[in-house]
Design a protein around this motif. Structure first.
Motif, short mmCIF file in Angstrom:
data_model
loop_
_atom_site.label_atom_id
_atom_site.label_comp_id
_atom_site.label_asym_id
_atom_site.label_seq_id
_atom_site.Cartn_x
_atom_site.Cartn_y
_atom_site.Cartn_z
N SER A 18 70.36 17.03 -2.01
CA SER A 18 70.18 18.66 -1.86
C SER A 18 70.88 18.79 -3.15
O SER A 18 71.97 18.62 -3.97
N ASP A 19 70.67 20.42 -4.25
CA ASP A 19 70.54 20.61 -4.94
C ASP A 19 71.64 22.11 -4.42
O ASP A 19 72.31 21.73 -5.91
N LEU A 20 71.82 21.71 -3.30
CA LEU A 20 72.96 22.87 -3.10
C LEU A 20 74.38 21.90 -2.71
O LEU A 20 75.84 22.42 -3.81
N LYS A 21 73.73 20.89 -2.42
CA LYS A 21 74.98 19.77 -2.33
C LYS A 21 75.91 19.45 -3.42
O LYS A 21 76.75 19.60 -3.74
N ILE A 22 74.68 19.25 -4.25
CA ILE A 22 75.08 18.53 -5.29
C ILE A 22 75.60 20.06 -6.37
O ILE A 22 76.91 19.55 -7.06
N SER A 23 75.22 20.97 -5.97
CA SER A 23 75.78 22.48 -6.90
C SER A 23 77.62 22.36 -6.89
O SER A 23 78.29 22.54 -7.47
N LEU A 24 77.97 22.29 -5.28
CA LEU A 24 78.46 22.60 -5.13
C LEU A 24 80.11 21.40 -4.88
O LEU A 24 80.81 21.68 -4.96
#
Length: 169
Positions: A18-24
């Protein structure tokens, strides 16, 4: 390759898709390293609950703390917190997990949850406890008011009226 791309690439290599989880997780990692000045900061991934998280020490000699990034719009339940604690907490980290709520502008607010705290008692039990504490407070206040008199009586043996005494043979 710049540092951000390298760290995000490492997080993806751990298994997170998940790009969102990586970014967070990346923004939480930077927050803990640069702003909170944490020690031994590392990012980790738990495939069982598909969660990227950060472990870090607030001070050099403290135990490792767990920080889980959560977007502020996610609905969090007690069962989710229990699931995170069951899967991430170890003997080394203890029963505490920190949920880092991250806003769209990367403002971060961290809340700490500790496993094993006592559930809130029922309302009738709370009112009984308050009444008991009220009685204790009243007695303590009365004792404080009469403290000097009680101490003087104790030190001087107290004053006894002759009418109150009876001589025994």
């Amino acid at each position: 390759m710049d540092i951000e791309a390298k760290i995000k690439s490492d997080m993806k290599a751990l298994g997170c898709k998940s790009d969102l989880k990586i970014s967070l997780a990346y923004n939480l990692y930077i927050h803990l390293v640069d702003e909170k000045l944490m020690y031994d900061t590392e990012y980790c991934y738990n495939k069982d609950i598909d969660t990227l998280y950060i472990v870090a020490r607030p001070n050099k000699n403290d135990k490792l703390n767990i920080y889980v990034p959560i977007p502020t719009y996610d609905l969090i339940s007690v069962s989710f917190i229990n699931q995170v604690q069951e899967n991430l907490c170890t003997v080394e980290t203890g029963p505490t997990v920190n949920l880092a709520f991250i806003e769209g502008d990367f403002t971060t607010v961290i809340y700490t949850f500790t496993k094993g705290l006592v559930n809130r008692p029922p309302p009738h039990r709370v009112s009984q406890q308050r009444a008991k504490e009220g009685r204790r407070t009243f007695i303590d206040n009365e004792l404080r008011k009469s403290r000097n008199e009680i101490l003087n009586d104790a030190l001087n043996g107290g004053v006894v009226d002759d009418d109150d005494c009876e001589v025994l043979d």
